[in-house]
Design an enzyme around this catalytic site. Structure first.
Site, PDB file in Angstrom:
ATOM      1  N   GLU A  85      -3.635   7.528  -4.011  1.00  0.00           N
ATOM      2  CA  GLU A  85      -3.561   6.197  -3.404  1.00  0.00           C
ATOM      3  C   GLU A  85      -3.220   5.170  -4.472  1.00  0.00           C
ATOM      4  O   GLU A  85      -3.906   5.089  -5.488  1.00  0.00           O
ATOM      5  CB  GLU A  85      -4.891   5.850  -2.734  1.00  0.00           C
TER       6      GLU A  85
ATOM      7  N   TYR B 115       0.853  -1.195   0.000  1.00  0.00           N
ATOM      8  CA  TYR B 115       0.000   0.000   0.000  1.00  0.00           C
ATOM      9  C   TYR B 115       0.889   1.246   0.000  1.00  0.00           C
ATOM     10  O   TYR B 115       1.860   1.340   0.762  1.00  0.00           O
ATOM     11  CB  TYR B 115      -0.906   0.029   1.237  1.00  0.00           C
TER      12      TYR B 115
END
Length: 390
Positions: free
Chosen positions: A197, A109
């Site tokens: 993101e 991530y």
């Protein structure tokens, strides 16, 4: 302002971030053609909407043949995809992204967010990719890595390298990860983004670092200098009322209540919504008509609020400083007459500049408008009016 995944990846690629080969398609036949042009033996067909959690909602389909690609596109296009981030109404799928699906070994991530409290860019990373950052924070809070970027110097190479080593990458992967992290930061900074993101950022068997997914949001106040970003806007992903409000320089956000709000000033609008809740009602919207609420703008605000069929009562709350109560009052009267909304209870609270003149206009209009002197009184009267027509 949000953009689609494929648009975010175009921005990232322009800043040196590696992405898998992919093409956007607007029809099943285009999706098949895209797969043939991309080559490979496996493809992923992804619904393009301004929301995450698409995979859990069936918006991401792995395909092994051209027929499966065509069927996946046919199943998604024209559908309203409902995810945990869209609400029950979902988002329309008008395009899909066809991407080569190569195997990978790890998911990571990586995110960038504008921390308004610190007035800094915060970089967030975790060894656990492919899941929501909220879920990572709940299940493995110690695995979340963070870097605060000093705006005077920006993100530095050693910070990106330290982050890559903390993610457990080998030397070859670290070099490519640093390039990805620095490129993503530049894409964030140079385009006035508020959120970026990459989830997941994957590591392949041959040590490549690829952005498998991407989401970006941008500061609306900076769009005047980012025409390339403005051109990426997809109006189908927004509430049509919000788009109409933007055209008239009004700030509108639709909610799920029954009491429509027309207020000048964002802070006063939020206070009005709170007071409605405190009185036992539910606001139907946030609507800030701004400081220059002319009669025309007020009439436009009424049309926006009443376009929501759930609205049973309208509450107008104006504190006039730069504005004038008599202008607003005339706008209210004109709107009621033009839109023929006499059957919808209307509560008006005016305060500030020319308040007596404004109240006189309302009193002499012959329209059954409920007047209030305070915000609390206006909210109570609006809730009472809703209960009487419910």
């Amino acid at each position: 302002m949000d953009v689609h995944e494929y648009q975010a990846k175009e921005i990232l690629a322009a800043h040196g971030v590696a992405i898998p080969p992919g093409t956007v398609a607007f029809s099943p036949d285009q999706a098949v053609y895209a797969a043939t042009e991309l080559g490979g033996s496996h493809w992923v067909v992804k619904a393009q909407i301004h929301a995450g959690a698409r995979g859990k909602a069936g918006g991401v389909k792995l395909c092994r043949t051209y027929h499966e690609v065509q069927q996946a596109a046919r199943d998604l296009l024209g559908k309203r995809l409902v995810t945990s981030q869209t609400g029950p109404e979902g988002k329309p799928v008008q395009r899909v992204y066809v991407e080569v699906a190569d195997p990978f070994e790890r998911e990571i991530y990586l995110g960038f967010v504008l921390d308004r409290k610190l007035e800094r860019v915060r970089v967030i990373a975790s060894k656990h990719g492919g899941m929501d950052i909220e879920e990572i924070a709940r299940t493995a809070p110690d695995e979340i890595l963070q870097v605060i970027v000093e705006p005077a110097v920006g993100l530095l190479q050693f910070q990106a390298r330290e982050l890559a080593f903390q993610l457990g990458l080998n030397l070859k992967q670290v070099s490519r990860a640093v390039q990805t992290i620095m490129g993503a930061y530049r894409a964030f900074r140079d385009n006035d983004a508020t959120m970026l993101e990459i989830n997941p950022l994957v590591i392949t068997k041959d040590d490549k670092v690829l952005a498998l997914d991407a989401k970006m949001s941008f500061d609306d106040n900076a769009l005047f200098r980012r025409r390339n970003i403005v051109d990426m806007n997809d109006p189908s992903q927004s509430d049509p009322r919000e788009a109409q409000a933007h055209e008239h320089s009004l700030n509108y956000i639709g909610l799920d209540g029954e009491i429509g709000c027309i207020v000048n000033g964002a802070g006063l609008a939020m206070a009005t919504m709170d007071m409605i809740k405190h009185a036992g009602g539910n606001p139907a919207n946030f609507l800030d008509v701004g400081g220059g609420a002319s009669p025309e703008r007020v009439a436009t605000a009424f049309r926006l609020v009443l376009s929501d069929r759930r609205v049973k009562v309208v509450l107008v709350n104006i504190f006039a400083g730069i504005n004038r109560c008599d202008w607003v009052a005339q706008g209210v009267v004109d709107a009621v007459r033009a839109e023929r909304i006499e059957d919808v209870p209307l509560v008006v609270r005016l305060a500030g500049t020319n308040v007596e003149a404004g109240k006189k206009i309302i009193s002499e209009s012959g329209i059954p408008i409920i007047q209030a002197d305070t915000l609390a009184e206006a909210a109570e009267k609006a809730v009472a009016a809703y209960k009487s027509v419910k």
